[in-house]
Design a protein around this motif. Structure first.
Motif, PDB file in Angstrom:
ATOM      1  N   GLU A   1       0.848  -1.195   0.000  1.00  0.00           N
ATOM      2  CA  GLU A   1       0.000   0.000   0.000  1.00  0.00           C
ATOM      3  C   GLU A   1       0.878   1.238   0.000  1.00  0.00           C
ATOM      4  OE1 GLU A   1      -3.803   2.013   2.372  1.00  0.00           O
ATOM      5  OE2 GLU A   1      -3.051   0.047   2.995  1.00  0.00           O
ATOM      6  N   ASP A   2       0.375   2.295  -0.623  1.00  0.00           N
ATOM      7  CA  ASP A   2       1.123   3.538  -0.791  1.00  0.00           C
ATOM      8  C   ASP A   2       0.472   4.645   0.039  1.00  0.00           C
ATOM      9  OD1 ASP A   2       3.212   4.973  -1.942  1.00  0.00           O
ATOM     10  OD2 ASP A   2       2.048   5.592  -3.671  1.00  0.00           O
ATOM     11  N   PRO A   3       1.271   5.412   0.798  1.00  0.00           N
ATOM     12  CA  PRO A   3       0.670   6.478   1.609  1.00  0.00           C
ATOM     13  C   PRO A   3       0.140   7.655   0.799  1.00  0.00           C
ATOM     14  CG  PRO A   3       2.842   5.858   2.458  1.00  0.00           C
ATOM     15  CD  PRO A   3       2.710   5.241   1.110  1.00  0.00           C
ATOM     16  N   ALA A   4       0.711   7.905  -0.380  1.00  0.00           N
ATOM     17  CA  ALA A   4       0.248   9.002  -1.240  1.00  0.00           C
ATOM     18  C   ALA A   4       0.723   8.700  -2.653  1.00  0.00           C
ATOM     19  CB  ALA A   4       0.802  10.350  -0.769  1.00  0.00           C
ATOM     20  N   THR A   5      -0.175   8.753  -3.624  1.00  0.00           N
ATOM     21  CA  THR A   5       0.137   8.296  -4.971  1.00  0.00           C
ATOM     22  C   THR A   5      -0.105   9.419  -5.959  1.00  0.00           C
ATOM     23  OG1 THR A   5      -0.727   6.145  -4.235  1.00  0.00           O
ATOM     24  CG2 THR A   5      -0.156   6.364  -6.563  1.00  0.00           C
ATOM     25  N   GLY A   6       0.972  10.140  -6.306  1.00  0.00           N
ATOM     26  CA  GLY A   6       0.837  11.303  -7.163  1.00  0.00           C
ATOM     27  C   GLY A   6       0.406  10.976  -8.577  1.00  0.00           C
TER      28      GLY A   6
ATOM     29  N   GLN B   1      -4.971  10.774   1.833  1.00  0.00           N
ATOM     30  CA  GLN B   1      -4.563   9.379   1.654  1.00  0.00           C
ATOM     31  C   GLN B   1      -3.602   9.028   2.781  1.00  0.00           C
ATOM     32  OE1 GLN B   1      -3.044   8.591  -2.304  1.00  0.00           O
ATOM     33  NE2 GLN B   1      -2.345   6.538  -1.793  1.00  0.00           N
ATOM     34  N   GLY B   2      -3.362   7.751   3.007  1.00  0.00           N
ATOM     35  CA  GLY B   2      -2.363   7.307   3.964  1.00  0.00           C
ATOM     36  C   GLY B   2      -2.825   7.169   5.390  1.00  0.00           C
ATOM     37  N   HIS B   3      -4.067   7.546   5.694  1.00  0.00           N
ATOM     38  CA  HIS B   3      -4.531   7.504   7.085  1.00  0.00           C
ATOM     39  C   HIS B   3      -4.564   6.076   7.623  1.00  0.00           C
ATOM     40  CE1 HIS B   3      -5.840  11.761   7.580  1.00  0.00           C
ATOM     41  NE2 HIS B   3      -5.854  11.707   6.255  1.00  0.00           N
ATOM     42  N   ALA B   4      -4.930   5.109   6.779  1.00  0.00           N
ATOM     43  CA  ALA B   4      -4.988   3.717   7.236  1.00  0.00           C
ATOM     44  C   ALA B   4      -3.607   3.186   7.579  1.00  0.00           C
ATOM     45  CB  ALA B   4      -5.628   2.844   6.158  1.00  0.00           C
ATOM     46  N   MET B   5      -2.557   3.837   7.080  1.00  0.00           N
ATOM     47  CA  MET B   5      -1.183   3.414   7.336  1.00  0.00           C
ATOM     48  C   MET B   5      -0.522   4.217   8.453  1.00  0.00           C
ATOM     49  SD  MET B   5       0.044   3.153   3.353  1.00  0.00           S
ATOM     50  CE  MET B   5       1.585   2.304   3.758  1.00  0.00           C
ATOM     51  N   GLY B   6      -1.260   5.157   9.034  1.00  0.00           N
ATOM     52  CA  GLY B   6      -0.671   6.029  10.040  1.00  0.00           C
ATOM     53  C   GLY B   6       0.254   7.069   9.445  1.00  0.00           C
ATOM     54  N   ARG B   7       0.117   7.355   8.125  1.00  0.00           N
ATOM     55  CA  ARG B   7       0.949   8.344   7.452  1.00  0.00           C
ATOM     56  C   ARG B   7       0.048   9.275   6.641  1.00  0.00           C
ATOM     57  NH1 ARG B   7       6.446   7.269   7.915  1.00  0.00           N
ATOM     58  NH2 ARG B   7       6.733   9.089   6.555  1.00  0.00           N
ATOM     59  N   PRO B   8      -0.736  10.105   7.321  1.00  0.00           N
ATOM     60  CA  PRO B   8      -1.675  10.974   6.598  1.00  0.00           C
ATOM     61  C   PRO B   8      -0.967  11.872   5.590  1.00  0.00           C
ATOM     62  CG  PRO B   8      -1.458  11.647   8.896  1.00  0.00           C
ATOM     63  CD  PRO B   8      -0.786  10.319   8.771  1.00  0.00           C
ATOM     64  N   SER B   9      -1.562  11.978   4.417  1.00  0.00           N
ATOM     65  CA  SER B   9      -0.994  12.728   3.304  1.00  0.00           C
ATOM     66  C   SER B   9      -2.071  13.616   2.702  1.00  0.00           C
ATOM     67  CB  SER B   9      -0.462  11.780   2.226  1.00  0.00           C
ATOM     68  OG  SER B   9       0.443  10.846   2.764  1.00  0.00           O
ATOM     69  N   ARG B  10      -1.616  14.702   2.068  1.00  0.00           N
ATOM     70  CA  ARG B  10      -2.548  15.633   1.413  1.00  0.00           C
ATOM     71  C   ARG B  10      -1.968  16.037   0.067  1.00  0.00           C
ATOM     72  NH1 ARG B  10      -6.358  19.898   3.231  1.00  0.00           N
ATOM     73  NH2 ARG B  10      -6.213  21.720   1.871  1.00  0.00           N
ATOM     74  N   ILE B  11      -2.700  15.738  -0.988  1.00  0.00           N
ATOM     75  CA  ILE B  11      -2.291  16.073  -2.352  1.00  0.00           C
ATOM     76  C   ILE B  11      -3.240  17.138  -2.886  1.00  0.00           C
ATOM     77  CG2 ILE B  11      -2.008  15.198  -4.706  1.00  0.00           C
ATOM     78  CD1 ILE B  11      -1.453  12.450  -3.523  1.00  0.00           C
TER      79      ILE B  11
END
Length: 307
Positions: free
Chosen positions: A235-240, A267-277
């Motif tokens: 799984e990827d925390p953020a996929t540009g 994205q990434g919240h399920a991995m504990g690495r919240p991301s914002r694109i």
């Protein structure tokens, strides 16, 4: 004879360390063969590692090559954004701080223009204008096959929007993804690839991008997860690259009005690495005319790599 290369570790699509999508950037990789670059990417074992090389065209800032732990990619968003932010900070900090600057990168999908800005907090934001627009691909796996491959029920896939129903689709901006609309965040949270079935459904596609309009941040347009296939991580925390292609999904199912539109993807919240694109798209005469993605990047560490 051994050689030593400088590397940097960054977190991309975030303004905080230890969140977002981690990235390794290796400098001065000219003359290093592809098998060694692949071995280095496997050693870092991040979703992607980007290597900086001297540009073939002297007006460009650098040439980039991007590797997952298992293969080279023609394009990926978070390595491009991270490399641009790092180059802006290390080669043009004064200009970046005063007015921002442009970082021009050579890649396998063409010249990539990245505009970099330094915020008051000291975090760099970079925005990439994708050269071209996403293209549709087919065939699209059925709702039933996707549900069985993702531990979901067929009823979990698809949702209604103002302009009609979102259904699965396949688009590419560099890599291709199957886009899977999910009715609720609860269903998205419980999604898991099923060994064997997931690979059989995706075939040559490198990932499934699941998204729902039920978001954590009210300012976000969608909440997403990306499950990878054959890339060396699950799984990827953020996929540009998927965010770029999602512009075509938004155009197809939401039918935005003429002009410029800005969307935020979490994205990434399920991995504990919240991301914002940040996703920007331009509509002209009813068609998608341009796409850009942007995000912040923070430096985490650096060192020397012996090869």
């Amino acid at each position: 004879m051994s050689r030593s290369l400088a590397y940097h570790l960054l977190d991309v699509f975030t303004d905080r360390r230890f969140s977002g999508n981690p990235l390794a950037v290796v400098e001065d990789a000219d003359g290093v063969d592809a098998s060694t670059l692949q071995a280095v990417a496997r050693e870092f074992n991040l979703s992607e590692t980007v290597f900086l090389l001297a540009p073939r065209d002297p007006v460009m800032t650098a040439r980039i090559r991007i590797f997952t732990p298992t293969q080279e990619l023609p394009f990926a968003g978070h390595p491009t954004i991270g490399a641009a932010a790092l180059l802006a900070e290390t080669r043009g900090l004064d200009a970046l701080t005063r007015n921002g600057l442009v970082v021009a990168l050579e890649s396998d999908v063409g010249a990539l223009r990245c505009d970099a800005l330094r915020g008051r907090s000291g975090v760099t934001y970079a925005e990439l204008r994708f050269p071209g627009t996403p293209r549709p691909l087919g065939p699209t796996p059925s709702r039933e096959a996707l549900a069985a491959a993702l531990t979901l029920a067929p009823a979990d896939i698809g949702f209604e929007a103002d302009c009609g129903a979102h259904v699965p689709s396949v688009y590419a901006a560099g890599p291709a993804f199957v886009f899977v609309p999910v009715a609720s965040r609860a269903a998205l949270d419980r999604a898991r690839p099923v060994a064997g079935a997931f690979g059989a459904v995706l075939g040559a596609l490198p990932g499934a991008y699941l998204y729902t309009p039920e978001t954590i941040d009210p300012a976000a347009a969608i909440h997403a997860r990306m499950f990878a296939h054959g890339l060396g991580f699950e799984e990827d925390p953020a996929t540009g690259a998927a965010a770029v292609a999602f512009a075509a999904v938004a155009q197809a199912f939401e039918r935005p009005e003429e002009g410029e539109h800005e969307l935020f993807i979490e994205q990434g919240h399920a991995m504990g690495r919240p991301s914002r694109i940040t996703l920007r798209l331009w509509i002209a005469e009813g068609a998608l005319a341009g796409v850009a993605i942007g995000g912040q990047a923070v430096r985490v560490g650096e060192g020397r790599l012996r090869i």
